[in-house]
Motif scaffolding. Structure first.
Motif, PDB file in Angstrom:
ATOM      1  N   GLY A   1      36.997  22.093  39.839  1.00 56.84           N
ATOM      2  CA  GLY A   1      37.124  23.005  41.124  1.00 56.84           C
ATOM      3  C   GLY A   1      37.274  24.214  41.231  1.00 56.84           C
ATOM      4  O   GLY A   1      37.469  25.048  41.956  1.00 56.84           O
TER       5      GLY A   1
ATOM      6  N   HIS B   1      34.765  27.594  39.870  1.00 56.21           N
ATOM      7  CA  HIS B   1      33.545  27.908  39.175  1.00 56.21           C
ATOM      8  C   HIS B   1      33.536  29.072  38.145  1.00 56.21           C
ATOM      9  O   HIS B   1      34.540  29.679  38.398  1.00 56.21           O
TER      10      HIS B   1
ATOM     11  N   HIS C   1      32.243  31.625  37.608  1.00 55.34           N
ATOM     12  CA  HIS C   1      32.253  33.173  38.009  1.00 55.34           C
ATOM     13  C   HIS C   1      33.536  33.549  38.879  1.00 55.34           C
ATOM     14  O   HIS C   1      33.918  34.580  38.449  1.00 55.34           O
ATOM     15  N   ASP C   2      34.062  32.463  39.451  1.00 54.25           N
ATOM     16  CA  ASP C   2      35.528  32.930  40.122  1.00 54.25           C
ATOM     17  C   ASP C   2      36.525  32.756  39.031  1.00 54.25           C
ATOM     18  O   ASP C   2      37.445  33.810  39.331  1.00 54.25           O
TER      19      ASP C   2
ATOM     20  N   THR D   1      36.470  36.439  37.593  1.00 56.15           N
ATOM     21  CA  THR D   1      36.544  37.709  38.582  1.00 56.15           C
ATOM     22  C   THR D   1      38.264  37.472  38.486  1.00 56.15           C
ATOM     23  O   THR D   1      38.972  38.603  38.201  1.00 56.15           O
ATOM     24  N   ILE D   2      38.819  36.028  38.379  1.00 60.89           N
ATOM     25  CA  ILE D   2      40.252  36.189  38.531  1.00 60.89           C
ATOM     26  C   ILE D   2      40.799  36.775  37.166  1.00 60.89           C
ATOM     27  O   ILE D   2      41.811  37.280  36.998  1.00 60.89           O
TER      28      ILE D   2
ATOM     29  N   HIS E   1      41.340  40.200  36.472  1.00 58.06           N
ATOM     30  CA  HIS E   1      42.750  40.735  37.292  1.00 58.06           C
ATOM     31  C   HIS E   1      43.708  40.366  36.476  1.00 58.06           C
ATOM     32  O   HIS E   1      44.877  40.991  36.769  1.00 58.06           O
TER      33      HIS E   1
ATOM     34  N   PRO F   1      25.682  24.429  35.519  1.00 61.22           N
ATOM     35  CA  PRO F   1      24.774  25.746  35.649  1.00 61.22           C
ATOM     36  C   PRO F   1      25.349  26.836  34.923  1.00 61.22           C
ATOM     37  O   PRO F   1      24.858  27.869  34.674  1.00 61.22           O
TER      38      PRO F   1
ATOM     39  N   GLU G   1      45.238  27.839  40.573  1.00 63.02           N
ATOM     40  CA  GLU G   1      46.148  28.129  41.884  1.00 63.02           C
ATOM     41  C   GLU G   1      45.553  28.733  43.086  1.00 63.02           C
ATOM     42  O   GLU G   1      45.559  28.121  44.195  1.00 63.02           O
ATOM     43  N   VAL G   2      45.039  29.887  42.806  1.00 65.72           N
ATOM     44  CA  VAL G   2      44.084  30.524  43.917  1.00 65.72           C
ATOM     45  C   VAL G   2      43.067  29.806  44.646  1.00 65.72           C
ATOM     46  O   VAL G   2      42.928  29.771  45.722  1.00 65.72           O
ATOM     47  N   LEU G   3      42.384  28.871  43.834  1.00 64.10           N
ATOM     48  CA  LEU G   3      41.423  28.075  44.511  1.00 64.10           C
ATOM     49  C   LEU G   3      41.617  26.743  44.742  1.00 64.10           C
ATOM     50  O   LEU G   3      40.859  26.061  45.121  1.00 64.10           O
ATOM     51  N   GLY G   4      42.855  26.386  44.341  1.00 65.96           N
ATOM     52  CA  GLY G   4      43.101  24.995  44.447  1.00 65.96           C
ATOM     53  C   GLY G   4      43.606  24.574  46.068  1.00 65.96           C
ATOM     54  O   GLY G   4      43.219  23.560  46.528  1.00 65.96           O
TER      55      GLY G   4
END
Lengths: 416, 151
Positions: free
Chosen positions: A351, A353, A355-356, A359-360, A363, A385, A413-416
């Motif tokens: 769930g 990716h 690349h996300d 980036t996270i 941070h 990929p 957490e952010v993308l969940g």
């Protein structure tokens, strides 16, 4: 083989003092302490390396092997001194066998063009493996196009290990070159290079090892490995970018024609005939990267001072701790679980990716590599990929692994 | 900056449940978009009837930004005529790349949630890939896939 042994981080030398040698690490990113976990892409430099380069430019710079004046003599001594340091570090028989290049990629291209291209015939075979970095694939594809040779690829298993039996079977009557990485940049797998070279030697096949990921982490002894060629880069082993090394066995290098023409690589030039220079200068056309070589020499001295055994244990231990901590995150899967592995972890999270995740993590001050790691066939092999990869250097700590794991949990957490 | 500025709820939602994520039974126009840097790959399927976008859907895999961007794009473009759609593309492109471009919420709607991407230069292509691919589909002549790469 050079499998690092597990050791408690507490038993290792003062890695906090080592960390203090790296000024770049004393900074915050997005308000968090920087956790640099991307050393497999490029490591950072200790002040000893930075100072060696600055001192050279401040006091000793001139062209090498040219002048009789004092500075030229000093520059030449420093440049050739770096070559001798590298020779000792990898236990080559002679400094004639140490050719300075721009990096691993150029070193492999040199072997491909000056050795393979000039000796291979149509139908001859080059054997690589499924886990290679693009720099140990594309130069061989180019040689195949140029000579009519055929590229063969040995498979890897689901753990990311070379399938040895299949590799041996692919070593055929027509195989002329076997090229393989020492440590995989995408998976962390350590290949059994001694065994591979012995098999190839028995059959009279030339061996080329991409050692870019090995030099910073394990002791490399080219005579013990018994390879014909071994390529590596300065910037992965705490030295400068733009400098690397091709080790080649002297008798192989003697028989090879020069790769590039110019100054430095000649003894005498007239328009009828040019006499090429001796090894290693035959392969170093043009003014070389003098400061880069000196910086690499300083990096070698730095690593020798700590000791490769200690460094190997530290890299292995961080890999082990990171694997354990990451596997506690639900939905996280390690890519590359070889029995012999070190210094990096490649992983994917359900769930999220890569690349996300990258980036996270940034941070959280955590620098990790996300993508295909210049090893697209590896990604295809695992049907992915991209992956996220945390790779470790001598300055990394257990606390940074905690920081990484917290970042991964936050990404979920952010993308969940 | 808070990471939620980038991953706003609407983006997370469109990533988790992408709209118009399907391959139509009969393909009118199609384009493949590929970002070689990160491996993001998507197909955009487009049908234009009487100058208007009658159907628009996509398939593929990529990061949350690229999936959400494609999903929101299909919603935003459906029913628009070609010139309206191209004008919207221009606005989206400016929003993603120009720091002083003030997005008009009335024009951009949900797409305004992607404005945070411009603070992440390495991620702009993630958001723009679907738009370039859509444009390639629009200008393609038939059901043979046109290709688009991030600029």
């Amino acid at each position: 083989m050079n499998q690092p042994q597990a050791a408690s981080i507490k038993d290792l030398p003062d890695f906090a003092a080592i960390r203090a040698d790296f000024p770049i690490l004393e900074q915050q990113v997005h308000g968090c302490p920087l956790a640099y976990l991307d050393s497999a892409a490029s490591a950072q430099r200790p002040r000893q390396v930075i100072d060696a380069i600055a001192d050279y430019y401040r006091h000793d710079h001139a062209n090498v092997h040219r002048g009789v004046h004092t500075l030229s003599q000093r520059a030449t001594e420093a440049y050739e001194g770096a070559r001798e340091s590298v020779r000792r570090f990898i236990n080559a028989a002679s400094s004639k066998e140490i050719i300075f290049t721009r990096g691993t990629t150029e070193a492999i291209n040199l072997v491909a063009q000056a050795f393979a291209r000039t000796t291979l015939k149509p139908g001859d075979e080059i054997l690589i493996t499924w886990m290679e970095h693009h720099s140990n694939i594309v130069p061989w594809q180019m040689v195949c196009e140029q000579t009519g040779a055929v590229l063969r690829v040995a498979p890897i298993n689901d753990r990311g290990e070379l399938e040895l039996d299949a590799w041996k079977k692919l070593l055929g009557k027509k195989t002329r070159v076997a090229a393989f990485g020492h440590i995989s940049n995408a998976l962390g797998t350590i290949n059994p290079v001694h065994e591979l070279c012995a098999e190839a030697r028995r059959r009279g096949i030339a061996t080329v090892i991409d050692g870019a990921q090995a030099l910073p982490h394990i002791d490399v002894d080219v005579r013990s490995i018994d390879c014909d060629f071994y390529a590596f880069s300065g910037h992965k082993m705490y030295g400068p970018t733009g400098i690397g090394v091709l080790y080649g066995r002297e008798e192989m290098l003697q028989d090879m024609p020069p790769w590039q023409g110019g100054g430095e690589m000649i003894l005498a030039v007239d328009f009828e005939k040019t006499v090429y220079n001796e090894l290693p200068h035959k392969f170093e056309a043009g003014t070389p990267n003098i400061a880069g070589a000196i910086g690499l020499g300083a990096a070698v001295a730095y690593l020798e001072n700590i000791g490769m055994e200690q460094i190997a244990a530290h890299g292995y231990e961080l890999m082990r701790l990171a694997s354990e901590a990451l596997l506690a995150v639900p939905g996280l899967r390690l890519i590359g679980t070889a029995e012999h592995k070190t210094a990096l972890v490649s992983f994917v999270v359900d769930g999220v990716h890569p690349h996300d995740l990258g980036t996270i993590a940034d941070h959280h001050g955590v620098a990790i590599r996300t993508g295909h790691h210049c090893a697209m066939p590896v990604m295809q092999r695992f049907g992915l990929p991209a992956t996220a990869r945390a790779s470790f250097g001598i300055y990394n700590t257990e606390a940074e692994i905690d920081q990484l794991v917290a970042a991964v949990r936050d990404a979920k957490e952010v993308l969940g | 900056m808070d990471i939620r500025q980038l991953y706003q709820d609407v983006i997370v939602d469109h990533n988790r449940s992408p709209r118009n994520f399907r391959r139509p039974e009969t393909i009118d126009r199609v384009a493949e978009g590929y970002n070689p840097l990160c491996g993001d790959k998507l197909h955009i399927y487009l049908s234009v009837v009487d100058g208007k976008i009658a159907d628009l859907s996509f398939e593929g895999n990529g990061c949350a930004i690229s999936i959400a961007s494609a999903s929101m794009m299909t919603e935003a473009l459906l029913g628009k005529d070609e010139s309206e759609a191209e004008a919207l593309f221009k606005d989206v492109h400016r929003m993603l790349t120009e720091s002083d471009f003030a997005a008009d919420p009335a024009k951009l709607g949900k797409l305004a949630a992607l404005a945070g991407v411009r603070d992440y230069p390495m991620r702009v292509k993630c958001a723009s890939l679907c738009w370039h691919t859509w444009l390639a589909a629009l200008t393609s002549t038939g059901a043979e896939a046109a290709t688009a790469r991030t600029e």
